[in-house]
Design a protein around this motif. Sequence first.
Motif, mmCIF file in Angstrom:
data_model
loop_
_atom_site.group_PDB
_atom_site.id
_atom_site.type_symbol
_atom_site.label_atom_id
_atom_site.label_comp_id
_atom_site.label_asym_id
_atom_site.label_seq_id
_atom_site.Cartn_x
_atom_site.Cartn_y
_atom_site.Cartn_z
ATOM 1 N N LYS A 2 -18.440 41.994 56.343
ATOM 2 C CA LYS A 2 -18.966 42.003 57.411
ATOM 3 C C LYS A 2 -18.646 43.707 58.011
ATOM 4 C CE LYS A 2 -19.522 37.604 59.226
ATOM 5 N NZ LYS A 2 -19.229 36.602 60.241
ATOM 6 N N ALA A 3 -19.614 44.427 58.287
ATOM 7 C CA ALA A 3 -19.367 45.582 59.232
ATOM 8 C C ALA A 3 -19.447 45.402 60.729
ATOM 9 C CB ALA A 3 -20.439 46.911 58.756
ATOM 10 N N GLU A 15 -23.680 40.986 58.633
ATOM 11 C CA GLU A 15 -23.155 40.762 57.066
ATOM 12 C C GLU A 15 -23.706 41.906 56.141
ATOM 13 O OE1 GLU A 15 -21.594 37.906 54.362
ATOM 14 O OE2 GLU A 15 -21.901 37.651 56.678
ATOM 15 N N VAL A 16 -23.020 42.380 55.329
ATOM 16 C CA VAL A 16 -23.344 43.524 54.481
ATOM 17 C C VAL A 16 -24.075 42.914 53.344
ATOM 18 C CG1 VAL A 16 -22.544 45.531 53.017
ATOM 19 C CG2 VAL A 16 -21.422 45.028 55.332
ATOM 20 N N LYS A 17 -25.165 43.275 53.107
ATOM 21 C CA LYS A 17 -26.095 42.676 51.840
ATOM 22 C C LYS A 17 -25.931 43.680 50.780
ATOM 23 C CE LYS A 17 -28.955 39.892 54.743
ATOM 24 N NZ LYS A 17 -30.549 39.794 55.130
ATOM 25 N N THR A 31 -25.282 49.046 49.231
ATOM 26 C CA THR A 31 -25.486 48.207 50.369
ATOM 27 C C THR A 31 -27.069 48.218 50.485
ATOM 28 O OG1 THR A 31 -25.059 50.037 51.861
ATOM 29 C CG2 THR A 31 -23.304 48.584 51.214
ATOM 30 N N PRO A 34 -28.182 50.709 53.764
ATOM 31 C CA PRO A 34 -26.684 51.237 54.234
ATOM 32 C C PRO A 34 -26.423 50.955 55.631
ATOM 33 C CG PRO A 34 -27.914 52.904 52.899
ATOM 34 C CD PRO A 34 -28.908 51.715 53.401
ATOM 35 N N VAL A 35 -25.060 50.986 56.074
ATOM 36 C CA VAL A 35 -24.593 50.610 57.615
ATOM 37 C C VAL A 35 -24.306 52.197 57.826
ATOM 38 C CG1 VAL A 35 -22.834 49.494 58.908
ATOM 39 C CG2 VAL A 35 -23.588 48.399 56.798
ATOM 40 N N PHE A 40 -20.227 51.390 62.124
ATOM 41 C CA PHE A 40 -19.359 51.147 61.338
ATOM 42 C C PHE A 40 -17.944 51.721 61.627
ATOM 43 C CE2 PHE A 40 -17.639 51.789 56.707
ATOM 44 C CZ PHE A 40 -16.938 50.519 56.595
ATOM 45 N N VAL A 43 -14.028 46.729 59.092
ATOM 46 C CA VAL A 43 -14.905 45.829 58.176
ATOM 47 C C VAL A 43 -14.030 44.740 57.765
ATOM 48 C CG1 VAL A 43 -13.906 47.183 56.000
ATOM 49 C CG2 VAL A 43 -15.706 45.689 55.796
ATOM 50 N N LEU A 136 -14.550 51.020 49.025
ATOM 51 C CA LEU A 136 -15.985 51.380 50.034
ATOM 52 C C LEU A 136 -16.273 52.848 49.839
ATOM 53 C CD1 LEU A 136 -15.149 48.985 53.096
ATOM 54 C CD2 LEU A 136 -15.975 48.548 50.842
ATOM 55 N N LEU A 168 -21.497 53.334 55.539
ATOM 56 C CA LEU A 168 -21.300 52.523 54.388
ATOM 57 C C LEU A 168 -22.431 52.437 53.508
ATOM 58 C CD1 LEU A 168 -19.276 50.710 52.739
ATOM 59 C CD2 LEU A 168 -20.049 48.616 54.199
#
Length: 218
Positions: A2-3, A15-17, A31, A34-35, A40, A43, A136, A168
């Motif tokens: 998770k970010a 939730e980071v997919k 990702t 991207p986040v 961010f 994490v 990361l 991210l």
Amino acid sequence: MKAHEAALCADEGIEVKFADAADPPGHCIKTSPPVPGDAFASVTIEPPTMATACRASEQFTPPPLGGAFARACPWTGEYRTGFDGLVCIAPEHDGSCRPGFSARFEFQEKIRDARTCTPCECGEPVGGICVADVLLFSDTTCSDMLISINGIGMEEEICYGAPADSPLAGVRVVFARDEPGTCSPTTTVSLVDGTIESGEARTFCCSSAEIIYGNVDN
């Protein structure tokens, strides 16, 4: 994973997919999407988990058929030497076999082999150790590394801070220890199930090998 927008993972996070699976381990995962850097700040890495079930090994195929087989071929008008088998003809109209072809055999045409082997089954996995290193990156090619988080075990999730204003976009996961658990079989024997579907019965009147070679000499 998770970010979090807040430092020290103080918010619920998102939730980071990932765009694809980590197969093989260690390759770059994007990702999706991207986040951004302003969302961010930290994490949460959840611990790796062992598989909940074991997959049985490759299924078996039924054993080959055994027994006597016949192949009907057009009659050429002569016997041939070096023939490993019996010469056979059709019975008379009354079902009898003519002299010299007194060996009588009955076969059934094979239509379909419908046999299968029952599957093997395993119990739940027991034991095993998994320790992962997570890297990361701020780009989708995993060239600009932000954080290297090493030695993530199976105990509990961990929070890590992120560099300010860094997005991210890529992740690499490498197993530091990958010791799979063991599974005991719950079905120890694979059995043949199903039948061979047969067709019409065919009768052949066959000669013996001595008769064949006797005719060749003549």
